[in-house]
Design a protein around this motif. Structure first.
Motif, PDB file in Angstrom:
ATOM      1  N   ALA A   5      20.801  43.558  43.015  1.00  0.00           N
ATOM      2  CA  ALA A   5      19.950  44.606  42.437  1.00  0.00           C
ATOM      3  C   ALA A   5      18.487  44.205  42.551  1.00  0.00           C
ATOM      4  CB  ALA A   5      20.331  44.844  40.985  1.00  0.00           C
ATOM      5  N   LEU A   6      17.661  45.182  42.835  1.00  0.00           N
ATOM      6  CA  LEU A   6      16.221  44.982  42.885  1.00  0.00           C
ATOM      7  C   LEU A   6      15.706  44.941  41.446  1.00  0.00           C
ATOM      8  CD1 LEU A   6      14.077  44.846  45.132  1.00  0.00           C
ATOM      9  CD2 LEU A   6      13.812  47.304  44.893  1.00  0.00           C
ATOM     10  N   HIS A   7      14.991  43.872  41.115  1.00  0.00           N
ATOM     11  CA  HIS A   7      14.490  43.698  39.747  1.00  0.00           C
ATOM     12  C   HIS A   7      13.098  44.319  39.636  1.00  0.00           C
ATOM     13  CE1 HIS A   7      13.187  40.729  36.375  1.00  0.00           C
ATOM     14  NE2 HIS A   7      13.476  41.913  35.902  1.00  0.00           N
ATOM     15  N   ILE A   8      12.994  45.364  38.824  1.00  0.00           N
ATOM     16  CA  ILE A   8      11.757  46.108  38.644  1.00  0.00           C
ATOM     17  C   ILE A   8      11.255  45.904  37.219  1.00  0.00           C
ATOM     18  CG2 ILE A   8      10.721  48.426  38.642  1.00  0.00           C
ATOM     19  CD1 ILE A   8      11.813  47.541  41.408  1.00  0.00           C
ATOM     20  N   LEU A   9       9.951  45.680  37.078  1.00  0.00           N
ATOM     21  CA  LEU A   9       9.335  45.580  35.753  1.00  0.00           C
ATOM     22  C   LEU A   9       8.215  46.613  35.686  1.00  0.00           C
ATOM     23  CD1 LEU A   9       9.044  44.100  33.019  1.00  0.00           C
ATOM     24  CD2 LEU A   9       7.495  42.491  34.162  1.00  0.00           C
ATOM     25  N   LEU A  10       8.260  47.449  34.660  1.00  0.00           N
ATOM     26  CA  LEU A  10       7.200  48.430  34.423  1.00  0.00           C
ATOM     27  C   LEU A  10       6.438  48.034  33.172  1.00  0.00           C
ATOM     28  CD1 LEU A  10       5.706  51.167  34.866  1.00  0.00           C
ATOM     29  CD2 LEU A  10       7.458  52.213  33.416  1.00  0.00           C
ATOM     30  N   ALA A  11       5.122  47.890  33.325  1.00  0.00           N
ATOM     31  CA  ALA A  11       4.245  47.634  32.182  1.00  0.00           C
ATOM     32  C   ALA A  11       3.493  48.929  31.904  1.00  0.00           C
ATOM     33  CB  ALA A  11       3.266  46.502  32.506  1.00  0.00           C
ATOM     34  N   ASP A  12       3.878  49.604  30.821  1.00  0.00           N
ATOM     35  CA  ASP A  12       3.282  50.903  30.495  1.00  0.00           C
ATOM     36  C   ASP A  12       3.446  51.143  28.998  1.00  0.00           C
ATOM     37  OD1 ASP A  12       2.575  53.659  30.298  1.00  0.00           O
ATOM     38  OD2 ASP A  12       3.198  53.964  32.373  1.00  0.00           O
ATOM     39  N   ASP A  13       2.367  51.537  28.328  1.00  0.00           N
ATOM     40  CA  ASP A  13       2.413  51.757  26.884  1.00  0.00           C
ATOM     41  C   ASP A  13       2.897  53.149  26.512  1.00  0.00           C
ATOM     42  OD1 ASP A  13      -0.176  52.540  28.015  1.00  0.00           O
ATOM     43  OD2 ASP A  13      -0.684  53.137  25.974  1.00  0.00           O
ATOM     44  N   ASP A  14       2.984  54.067  27.469  1.00  0.00           N
ATOM     45  CA  ASP A  14       3.351  55.451  27.175  1.00  0.00           C
ATOM     46  C   ASP A  14       4.867  55.640  27.251  1.00  0.00           C
ATOM     47  OD1 ASP A  14       4.006  58.325  28.011  1.00  0.00           O
ATOM     48  OD2 ASP A  14       1.904  58.508  27.381  1.00  0.00           O
ATOM     49  N   PHE A  38       5.422  46.852  26.994  1.00  0.00           N
ATOM     50  CA  PHE A  38       4.683  47.968  26.408  1.00  0.00           C
ATOM     51  C   PHE A  38       3.171  47.789  26.350  1.00  0.00           C
ATOM     52  CE2 PHE A  38       8.878  47.500  24.238  1.00  0.00           C
ATOM     53  CZ  PHE A  38       9.534  48.431  25.025  1.00  0.00           C
ATOM     54  N   ASP A  39       2.685  46.586  26.630  1.00  0.00           N
ATOM     55  CA  ASP A  39       1.242  46.352  26.659  1.00  0.00           C
ATOM     56  C   ASP A  39       0.961  45.116  27.500  1.00  0.00           C
ATOM     57  OD1 ASP A  39       1.162  43.915  24.960  1.00  0.00           O
ATOM     58  OD2 ASP A  39       1.652  45.268  23.307  1.00  0.00           O
ATOM     59  N   GLY A  40      -0.312  44.877  27.746  1.00  0.00           N
ATOM     60  CA  GLY A  40      -0.707  43.777  28.608  1.00  0.00           C
ATOM     61  C   GLY A  40      -0.361  42.398  28.068  1.00  0.00           C
ATOM     62  N   LEU A  41      -0.475  42.210  26.757  1.00  0.00           N
ATOM     63  CA  LEU A  41      -0.114  40.905  26.179  1.00  0.00           C
ATOM     64  C   LEU A  41       1.376  40.631  26.349  1.00  0.00           C
ATOM     65  CD1 LEU A  41      -2.170  40.600  22.859  1.00  0.00           C
ATOM     66  CD2 LEU A  41      -2.480  39.354  25.002  1.00  0.00           C
ATOM     67  N   ASN A  63      -4.228  51.436  32.059  1.00  0.00           N
ATOM     68  CA  ASN A  63      -4.735  51.741  30.723  1.00  0.00           C
ATOM     69  C   ASN A  63      -3.711  51.389  29.652  1.00  0.00           C
ATOM     70  OD1 ASN A  63      -7.159  52.918  31.820  1.00  0.00           O
ATOM     71  ND2 ASN A  63      -5.873  54.628  32.456  1.00  0.00           N
ATOM     72  N   MET A  64      -3.725  50.118  29.259  1.00  0.00           N
ATOM     73  CA  MET A  64      -2.812  49.651  28.213  1.00  0.00           C
ATOM     74  C   MET A  64      -3.604  48.994  27.099  1.00  0.00           C
ATOM     75  SD  MET A  64       0.427  47.984  30.235  1.00  0.00           S
ATOM     76  CE  MET A  64      -0.542  46.732  31.056  1.00  0.00           C
ATOM     77  N   PRO A  65      -3.031  48.998  25.883  1.00  0.00           N
ATOM     78  CA  PRO A  65      -3.710  48.328  24.765  1.00  0.00           C
ATOM     79  C   PRO A  65      -3.552  46.802  24.850  1.00  0.00           C
ATOM     80  CG  PRO A  65      -1.622  49.269  24.040  1.00  0.00           C
ATOM     81  CD  PRO A  65      -1.808  49.685  25.469  1.00  0.00           C
ATOM     82  N   LYS A  66      -4.365  46.133  24.101  1.00  0.00           N
ATOM     83  CA  LYS A  66      -4.373  44.677  23.916  1.00  0.00           C
ATOM     84  C   LYS A  66      -4.901  43.932  25.129  1.00  0.00           C
ATOM     85  CE  LYS A  66      -0.715  44.840  20.498  1.00  0.00           C
ATOM     86  NZ  LYS A  66       0.596  44.428  20.103  1.00  0.00           N
ATOM     87  N   LYS A  67      -4.438  44.299  26.327  1.00  0.00           N
ATOM     88  CA  LYS A  67      -4.942  43.721  27.576  1.00  0.00           C
ATOM     89  C   LYS A  67      -4.714  44.778  28.647  1.00  0.00           C
ATOM     90  CE  LYS A  67      -4.625  39.315  28.464  1.00  0.00           C
ATOM     91  NZ  LYS A  67      -4.306  37.952  28.907  1.00  0.00           N
ATOM     92  N   THR A  68      -5.765  45.139  29.361  1.00  0.00           N
ATOM     93  CA  THR A  68      -5.646  46.203  30.358  1.00  0.00           C
ATOM     94  C   THR A  68      -4.862  45.718  31.582  1.00  0.00           C
ATOM     95  OG1 THR A  68      -7.648  45.628  31.600  1.00  0.00           O
ATOM     96  CG2 THR A  68      -7.908  47.110  29.676  1.00  0.00           C
ATOM     97  N   GLY A  69      -4.413  46.670  32.359  1.00  0.00           N
ATOM     98  CA  GLY A  69      -3.719  46.327  33.593  1.00  0.00           C
ATOM     99  C   GLY A  69      -4.611  45.537  34.541  1.00  0.00           C
ATOM    100  N   LYS A  70      -5.888  45.880  34.572  1.00  0.00           N
ATOM    101  CA  LYS A  70      -6.817  45.158  35.449  1.00  0.00           C
ATOM    102  C   LYS A  70      -6.969  43.705  35.004  1.00  0.00           C
ATOM    103  CE  LYS A  70     -10.080  47.846  36.788  1.00  0.00           C
ATOM    104  NZ  LYS A  70     -11.332  48.606  36.946  1.00  0.00           N
ATOM    105  N   GLU A  71      -7.050  43.482  33.679  1.00  0.00           N
ATOM    106  CA  GLU A  71      -7.132  42.109  33.166  1.00  0.00           C
ATOM    107  C   GLU A  71      -5.858  41.335  33.510  1.00  0.00           C
ATOM    108  OE1 GLU A  71      -9.896  42.626  29.172  1.00  0.00           O
ATOM    109  OE2 GLU A  71      -7.816  43.306  29.096  1.00  0.00           O
ATOM    110  N   CYS A  72      -4.713  42.003  33.393  1.00  0.00           N
ATOM    111  CA  CYS A  72      -3.440  41.363  33.738  1.00  0.00           C
ATOM    112  C   CYS A  72      -3.390  41.018  35.218  1.00  0.00           C
ATOM    113  CB  CYS A  72      -2.261  42.268  33.384  1.00  0.00           C
ATOM    114  SG  CYS A  72      -2.027  42.522  31.619  1.00  0.00           S
ATOM    115  N   LEU A  73      -3.825  41.949  36.069  1.00  0.00           N
ATOM    116  CA  LEU A  73      -3.836  41.718  37.508  1.00  0.00           C
ATOM    117  C   LEU A  73      -4.654  40.477  37.854  1.00  0.00           C
ATOM    118  CD1 LEU A  73      -3.310  42.582  40.472  1.00  0.00           C
ATOM    119  CD2 LEU A  73      -5.296  44.102  40.267  1.00  0.00           C
TER     120      LEU A  73
END
Length: 149
Positions: A5-14, A38-41, A63-73
């Protein structure tokens, strides 16, 4: 988890976006295991935990709370264990600045979130069936923004 199985991770607060994403993956013909944070942290804690298997593809909302996607990237690309992750930016933003910034910071592809379920299924199918070795070796602005014709 299924062995191939392909392992997919979605980081999204919505929550609605996560459900939409999960439903679309259930209809894709490739075996997948989809996880959510659910958030960047929470994303960075998950990725930095050596007990967690790294995803084959990370779908990252900007656009996520606590840590943005750009900060995570930026953090992911500076971390030895994580720097080769395949990262698909998955955002409602279509601003040239966001697209340019995430390209420069090392994301592999940029996807504007569709509002239509069939468009989402088509995008997901396109992303998970991409030959990433070929795609990442020839990464350029022309193939960075995923647009379906």
């Amino acid at each position: 988890m299924q062995k191939n199985a392909l392992h997919i991770l979605l980081a999204d607060d919505d929550e609605d976006d996560r459900l939409f994403f999960k439903d679309a993956f259930e209809e894709v013909k490739v075996q997948t295991k989809v996880e959510f944070v659910f958030d960047g942290l929470q994303l960075m804690e998950h990725l930095n935990n050596p007990d967690n298997k790294l995803p084959d593809i990370l779908f990252l909302d900007l656009n996520m709370p606590k840590k943005t996607g750009k900060e995570c990237l930026i953090e992911i690309k500076k971390t030895e264990r994580l720097k080769n992750l395949i990262i698909a930016i998955y955002s409602t933003s279509s601003s040239d600045e966001d697209i340019e910034d995430t390209f420069v910071e090392g994301a592999n592809i940029y996807i504007k979130k569709p509002s239509d379920f069939n468009a989402l299924k088509k995008i997901i199918n396109e992303v998970i069936t991409l030959n990433w070795h070929y795609h990442t070796s020839g990464l350029n602005r022309d193939n960075f923004l995923l647009s379906l014709k």
